[in-house]
Design a protein around this motif. Structure first.
Motif, PDB file in Angstrom:
ATOM      1  N   GLY A   1      -7.889 -43.107 -17.745  1.00 40.48           N
ATOM      2  CA  GLY A   1      -7.247 -42.918 -19.049  1.00 40.48           C
ATOM      3  C   GLY A   1      -6.799 -41.488 -19.294  1.00 40.48           C
ATOM      4  O   GLY A   1      -6.412 -40.767 -18.379  1.00 40.48           O
ATOM      5  N   GLN A   2      -6.913 -41.052 -20.558  1.00 41.00           N
ATOM      6  CA  GLN A   2      -6.386 -39.746 -20.952  1.00 41.00           C
ATOM      7  C   GLN A   2      -7.140 -38.572 -20.324  1.00 41.00           C
ATOM      8  O   GLN A   2      -6.655 -37.442 -20.330  1.00 41.00           O
ATOM      9  CB  GLN A   2      -6.415 -39.621 -22.476  1.00 41.00           C
ATOM     10  N   ALA A   3      -8.339 -38.837 -19.782  1.00 43.67           N
ATOM     11  CA  ALA A   3      -9.103 -37.767 -19.125  1.00 43.67           C
ATOM     12  C   ALA A   3      -8.376 -37.238 -17.892  1.00 43.67           C
ATOM     13  O   ALA A   3      -8.714 -36.166 -17.380  1.00 43.67           O
ATOM     14  CB  ALA A   3     -10.487 -38.277 -18.734  1.00 43.67           C
ATOM     15  N   ALA A   4      -7.384 -37.983 -17.419  1.00 38.84           N
ATOM     16  CA  ALA A   4      -6.636 -37.553 -16.235  1.00 38.84           C
ATOM     17  C   ALA A   4      -5.875 -36.261 -16.484  1.00 38.84           C
ATOM     18  O   ALA A   4      -5.689 -35.462 -15.561  1.00 38.84           O
ATOM     19  CB  ALA A   4      -5.661 -38.657 -15.815  1.00 38.84           C
ATOM     20  N   GLY A   5      -5.441 -36.039 -17.714  1.00 37.21           N
ATOM     21  CA  GLY A   5      -4.607 -34.876 -18.025  1.00 37.21           C
ATOM     22  C   GLY A   5      -5.254 -33.543 -17.702  1.00 37.21           C
ATOM     23  O   GLY A   5      -4.723 -32.763 -16.902  1.00 37.21           O
ATOM     24  N   PRO A   6      -6.413 -33.226 -18.293  1.00 38.52           N
ATOM     25  CA  PRO A   6      -7.069 -31.939 -18.012  1.00 38.52           C
ATOM     26  C   PRO A   6      -7.446 -31.765 -16.543  1.00 38.52           C
ATOM     27  O   PRO A   6      -7.345 -30.659 -16.001  1.00 38.52           O
ATOM     28  CB  PRO A   6      -8.324 -31.997 -18.905  1.00 38.52           C
TER      29      PRO A   6
ATOM     30  N   HIS B   1      -3.688 -28.642 -10.464  1.00 37.47           N
ATOM     31  CA  HIS B   1      -2.357 -28.039 -10.332  1.00 37.47           C
ATOM     32  C   HIS B   1      -2.453 -26.511 -10.320  1.00 37.47           C
ATOM     33  O   HIS B   1      -1.759 -25.833  -9.556  1.00 37.47           O
ATOM     34  CB  HIS B   1      -1.476 -28.503 -11.494  1.00 37.47           C
ATOM     35  N   GLU B   2      -3.343 -25.984 -11.142  1.00 42.29           N
ATOM     36  CA  GLU B   2      -3.557 -24.534 -11.192  1.00 42.29           C
ATOM     37  C   GLU B   2      -4.089 -24.013  -9.859  1.00 42.29           C
ATOM     38  O   GLU B   2      -3.730 -22.914  -9.426  1.00 42.29           O
ATOM     39  CB  GLU B   2      -4.555 -24.221 -12.314  1.00 42.29           C
ATOM     40  N   LEU B   3      -4.919 -24.822  -9.191  1.00 43.19           N
ATOM     41  CA  LEU B   3      -5.559 -24.389  -7.953  1.00 43.19           C
ATOM     42  C   LEU B   3      -4.655 -24.503  -6.738  1.00 43.19           C
ATOM     43  O   LEU B   3      -4.591 -23.582  -5.902  1.00 43.19           O
ATOM     44  CB  LEU B   3      -6.832 -25.218  -7.709  1.00 43.19           C
TER      45      LEU B   3
ATOM     46  N   GLY C   1       2.797 -33.972  -6.269  1.00 46.04           N
ATOM     47  CA  GLY C   1       2.948 -35.414  -6.432  1.00 46.04           C
ATOM     48  C   GLY C   1       1.616 -36.051  -6.782  1.00 46.04           C
ATOM     49  O   GLY C   1       0.548 -35.481  -6.536  1.00 46.04           O
ATOM     50  N   VAL C   2       1.673 -37.235  -7.366  1.00 42.05           N
ATOM     51  CA  VAL C   2       0.477 -37.956  -7.816  1.00 42.05           C
ATOM     52  C   VAL C   2       0.433 -39.342  -7.175  1.00 42.05           C
ATOM     53  O   VAL C   2       1.459 -40.019  -7.080  1.00 42.05           O
ATOM     54  CB  VAL C   2       0.465 -38.093  -9.353  1.00 42.05           C
ATOM     55  N   ILE C   3      -0.753 -39.734  -6.707  1.00 41.77           N
ATOM     56  CA  ILE C   3      -0.997 -41.093  -6.239  1.00 41.77           C
ATOM     57  C   ILE C   3      -1.918 -41.765  -7.248  1.00 41.77           C
ATOM     58  O   ILE C   3      -3.000 -41.259  -7.535  1.00 41.77           O
ATOM     59  CB  ILE C   3      -1.667 -41.114  -4.848  1.00 41.77           C
TER      60      ILE C   3
ATOM     61  N   SER D   1      -0.431 -39.027 -18.119  1.00 47.56           N
ATOM     62  CA  SER D   1      -1.005 -37.748 -18.527  1.00 47.56           C
ATOM     63  C   SER D   1      -1.029 -36.779 -17.355  1.00 47.56           C
ATOM     64  O   SER D   1      -0.763 -35.584 -17.512  1.00 47.56           O
ATOM     65  CB  SER D   1      -2.435 -37.950 -19.050  1.00 47.56           C
ATOM     66  N   ALA D   2      -1.381 -37.299 -16.166  1.00 45.03           N
ATOM     67  CA  ALA D   2      -1.432 -36.456 -14.977  1.00 45.03           C
ATOM     68  C   ALA D   2      -0.057 -35.892 -14.655  1.00 45.03           C
ATOM     69  O   ALA D   2       0.099 -34.721 -14.312  1.00 45.03           O
ATOM     70  CB  ALA D   2      -1.974 -37.253 -13.792  1.00 45.03           C
ATOM     71  N   VAL D   3       0.945 -36.748 -14.763  1.00 44.15           N
ATOM     72  CA  VAL D   3       2.311 -36.300 -14.487  1.00 44.15           C
ATOM     73  C   VAL D   3       2.732 -35.224 -15.477  1.00 44.15           C
ATOM     74  O   VAL D   3       3.323 -34.203 -15.107  1.00 44.15           O
ATOM     75  CB  VAL D   3       3.289 -37.497 -14.546  1.00 44.15           C
ATOM     76  N   ALA D   4       2.416 -35.433 -16.746  1.00 43.25           N
ATOM     77  CA  ALA D   4       2.786 -34.457 -17.775  1.00 43.25           C
ATOM     78  C   ALA D   4       2.092 -33.120 -17.537  1.00 43.25           C
ATOM     79  O   ALA D   4       2.679 -32.061 -17.746  1.00 43.25           O
ATOM     80  CB  ALA D   4       2.422 -35.004 -19.153  1.00 43.25           C
ATOM     81  N   ALA D   5       0.825 -33.184 -17.078  1.00 45.49           N
ATOM     82  CA  ALA D   5       0.046 -31.957 -16.888  1.00 45.49           C
ATOM     83  C   ALA D   5       0.509 -31.154 -15.676  1.00 45.49           C
ATOM     84  O   ALA D   5       0.372 -29.933 -15.648  1.00 45.49           O
ATOM     85  CB  ALA D   5      -1.438 -32.298 -16.743  1.00 45.49           C
TER      86      ALA D   5
END
Length: 297
Positions: free
Chosen positions: A128-133, A139-141, A146-148, A163-167
């Motif tokens: 769910g939304q926990a994917a974003g943070p 991404h910072e590291l 790309g996301v699977i 959320s992952a894509v947006a982040a």
């Protein structure tokens, strides 16, 4: 340029190792040579699990013993790929429940060594939304490109993946369904959104059909069904074809939720029961001689 280096990252339980096996199979099916590096030396049995998936995919693996330096494994993998002229290199990395300082430093070291062409983040469709943070931190590291999205064969629709894509500002490149090495689909946005809204993905269902599926036989069975001359033998052959496409859960996940009286919206327990019944039916049918299946009277 060769080798095309893919760094795969993600938290524990997201399906990272499974996705690597599927990725390796995907690239091999394109006629490319693939080398996998087992740089997750932290989790118990991670190396053995990746070795099993590499065998299923029919690709080579570079490994060291558990507890070895992940950066060293990554270096050896890249060096071997260059010397032996592999087309694609896929590097596994350790996952944790939390991105602690040790893991962050480890990922930075590996990223510096391999200079990956792609950094793919594996996200569980059920988080769910926990994917974003989580995605933002990865991404910072390593600079996620790309996301699977995995485990889309269950009840999860994959909204957390958005959320992952947006982040990360990165596209979804593959989606994973099922536990077989072939169960990886290239992402298409309109089909994904259609399934997310419960509208199904009929084109995706068609694409599930394996290349060795006998289309002429499928057409013949359909014609017999429409004519009312459908025998138990025909039903047995049709069930065999369906098993090549996938499980009941996987097939129904591509259907609109309201189709056939809402069959596509069945719960996971109901789908598992249907799958179990089908497997029992196949055993019963296999025990019958062909003559009896053609004329059960």
């Amino acid at each position: 340029d060769k080798p095309y280096v893919i760094l795969v990252v993600g938290v524990n339980g997201a399906g990272k190792t499974t996705s690597i096996g599927k990725l390796a199979k995907f690239f091999k099916s394109q006629g490319l040579s693939v080398l996998v590096g087992a740089a997750d030396t932290f989790r118990a049995a991670a190396i053995e699990q990746l070795e099993e998936w590499s065998l299923r995919a029919g690709v080579d693996l570079i490994k060291q013993k558990m507890g070895s330096d992940p950066a060293s494994v990554s270096f050896d993998t890249l060096n071997s790929a260059i010397n032996k002229d592999y087309d694609v290199v896929i590097i596994d990395t350790a996952g944790r429940d939390q991105l602690d300082e040790d893991l962050q430093e480890e990922l930075k070291q590996i990223a510096d060594i391999v200079q990956a062409t792609e950094s793919l983040l594996v996200i569980d469709a059920q988080v769910g939304q926990a994917a974003g943070p989580v995605a933002a931190k990865f991404h910072e590291l390593v600079g996620v490109t790309g996301v699977i999205v995995t485990k889309l064969d269950g009840t999860a629709r994959g909204g957390g993946a958005l959320s992952a894509v947006a982040a990360t500002g990165s596209p979804i490149v593959f989606i994973g369904e099922g536990e077989h090495v072939e169960n990886l689909e290239q992402f298409e946005g309109d089909r994904f959104i259609s399934r997310l809204l419960g509208m199904g993905d009929i084109k995706g269902l068609i694409d599930l059909a394996p290349g060795d599926l006998d289309q002429e036989e499928a057409l013949r069975l359909t014609e017999r069904l429409m004519s009312g001359r459908f025998s138990i033998n025909d039903m047995s052959q049709q069930m065999e074809m369906m098993s090549k496409i996938g499980t009941v859960d996987r097939i129904l996940s591509h259907l609109p939720s309201g189709m056939f009286g809402g069959i596509g919206a069945m719960g996971k327990a109901q789908k598992e029961q249907v799958q179990s019944n089908l497997e029992r039916f196949r055993v019963i049918l296999d025990s019958m001689p062909s003559k009896e299946k053609d004329d059960p009277t």
